[in-house]
Write an enzyme that holds these catalytic residues in place. Structure first.
Site, PDB file in Angstrom:
ATOM      1  N   ARG A   1       0.145  -7.971 -21.741  1.00  0.00           N
ATOM      2  CA  ARG A   1      -0.537  -7.571 -22.978  1.00  0.00           C
ATOM      3  C   ARG A   1       0.200  -6.461 -23.725  1.00  0.00           C
ATOM      4  O   ARG A   1      -0.124  -6.164 -24.872  1.00  0.00           O
ATOM      5  CB  ARG A   1      -1.997  -7.211 -22.715  1.00  0.00           C
ATOM      6  CG  ARG A   1      -2.218  -6.096 -21.741  1.00  0.00           C
ATOM      7  CD  ARG A   1      -3.689  -5.881 -21.467  1.00  0.00           C
ATOM      8  NE  ARG A   1      -4.452  -5.548 -22.669  1.00  0.00           N
ATOM      9  CZ  ARG A   1      -4.341  -4.397 -23.319  1.00  0.00           C
ATOM     10  NH1 ARG A   1      -3.523  -3.472 -22.880  1.00  0.00           N
ATOM     11  NH2 ARG A   1      -5.051  -4.171 -24.410  1.00  0.00           N
TER      12      ARG A   1
ATOM     13  N   GLU B   1       0.548  -7.457   8.534  1.00  0.00           N
ATOM     14  CA  GLU B   1       0.649  -6.003   8.701  1.00  0.00           C
ATOM     15  C   GLU B   1       1.736  -5.396   7.831  1.00  0.00           C
ATOM     16  O   GLU B   1       1.758  -4.206   7.583  1.00  0.00           O
ATOM     17  CB  GLU B   1       0.909  -5.653  10.167  1.00  0.00           C
ATOM     18  CG  GLU B   1      -0.253  -5.982  11.076  1.00  0.00           C
ATOM     19  CD  GLU B   1      -1.567  -5.406  10.571  1.00  0.00           C
ATOM     20  OE1 GLU B   1      -1.690  -4.168  10.555  1.00  0.00           O
ATOM     21  OE2 GLU B   1      -2.459  -6.183  10.176  1.00  0.00           O
TER      22      GLU B   1
ATOM     23  N   ASP C   1      -3.213   5.352 -30.022  1.00  0.00           N
ATOM     24  CA  ASP C   1      -2.659   6.643 -30.416  1.00  0.00           C
ATOM     25  C   ASP C   1      -2.792   7.620 -29.255  1.00  0.00           C
ATOM     26  O   ASP C   1      -3.595   7.439 -28.353  1.00  0.00           O
ATOM     27  CB  ASP C   1      -3.295   7.176 -31.705  1.00  0.00           C
ATOM     28  CG  ASP C   1      -4.758   7.501 -31.533  1.00  0.00           C
ATOM     29  OD1 ASP C   1      -5.401   6.932 -30.638  1.00  0.00           O
ATOM     30  OD2 ASP C   1      -5.258   8.326 -32.292  1.00  0.00           O
TER      31      ASP C   1
ATOM     32  N   PRO D   1       0.815  -1.220   0.000  1.00  0.00           N
ATOM     33  CA  PRO D   1       0.000   0.000   0.000  1.00  0.00           C
ATOM     34  C   PRO D   1       0.852   1.275   0.000  1.00  0.00           C
ATOM     35  O   PRO D   1       0.357   2.343  -0.330  1.00  0.00           O
ATOM     36  CB  PRO D   1      -0.806  -0.096   1.307  1.00  0.00           C
ATOM     37  CG  PRO D   1      -0.706  -1.510   1.746  1.00  0.00           C
ATOM     38  CD  PRO D   1       0.591  -2.029   1.205  1.00  0.00           C
TER      39      PRO D   1
END
Ligand code: 9D3
Length: 236
Positions: A161, A123, A176, A95
């Site tokens: 990807r 934690e 684009d 985080p």
């Protein structure tokens, strides 16, 4: 070939998730190799502990550093960040990291040939992992997960990807510069009339210039309504 190694105490979490669609195809095509490492199997103590109580007291448990150092040493050949190859990224999902964006996915897809993803739990993780091993600390957004595993899946999907030839010939990841920071325009397919809800006339007109203009307008309209921050923002 990009190699992705995932370090986790829940290896079963990943058993099926990488076996579908573009990720599966990329593996079959030899574009990417994904290995899951069970941190528990790199423990040396009798109870195979991957976590322990925090020094200084407080609630919760902290992930121990030894299993993580061991697995990094095995898969990279060194556990000194200064000695990693330039193309190796050791990413801690946490985080506290910088927020994952398309630009970060591109950076990893372009620069790395080996990505190690460390999934935290509890934690937190002993700070010596960040201090000595980690090259990039990444969060996927401002919400609380119970661990880094779902975040690792997000990174793997977004990065793969973007690899050359990972998408079939029918699609392209090269957006684009115009559409990159816009939401998509609305899509429709058969039937033309579904329960009285009709497909916009312009899409049936065959006038490609008109259609292009309509889509561009709708993309701006959606972005203005739902994600004004994307329009305000500087490019990428
Ligand atoms: C309840 C514990 N929190 C006290 C302030 C801190 C905390 C520690 C560990 C909160 C979440 C987690 C587990 N999350 C991740 O490991 C994590 C994560 C996330 O929670 N949100 C967004 N991206 C990520 S990447 C890894």
């Amino acid at each position: 070939m990009l190699k992705i190694d995932v370090l986790t105490i829940f290896p079963e979490f990943f058993k099926e998730v990488f076996d579908f669609g573009i990720i599966r195809r990329a593996k079959v095509a030899g574009i990417v190799e994904i290995n899951i490492y069970d941190l528990r199997s790199f423990t040396t103590d009798k109870h195979r502990k991957t976590d322990d109580k925090p020094f200084g007291g407080g609630d919760g448990m902290v992930m121990k550093c030894e299993p993580i150092f061991s697995v990094i040493e095995q898969i990279i050949g060194t556990c000194e960040r200064e000695n990693y190859p330039q193309v190796t990224k050791v990413v801690l999902l946490s985080p506290q990291g910088r927020v994952f964006k398309q630009s970060v996915a591109r950076e990893f897809a372009d620069e790395a040939n080996h990505i190690v993803l460390i999934c935290g739990r509890y934690e937190g993780i002993d700070e010596r992992v960040s201090d000595a091993l980690v090259t990039d600390e990444i969060s996927i957004g401002d919400y609380v997960l119970s661990g880094g595993e779902p975040a690792a899946v997000v990174l793997v999907d977004a990065i793969i990807r973007l690899l050359p030839n990972a998408l079939g010939s029918e699609t392209s990841a090269v957006n684009d510069s115009f559409t990159e920071n816009l939401l998509d325009y609305p899509h429709y397919t058969q039937p033309r009339d579904f329960r009285g809800m009709e497909v916009p006339e312009v899409l049936l007109s065959g006038n490609h210039a008109e259609i292009e203009r309509w889509r561009r307008e709708k993309a701006f309209e959606k972005t203005r309504n739902y994600r004004k921050d994307l329009l305000d923002k500087e490019h990428s």
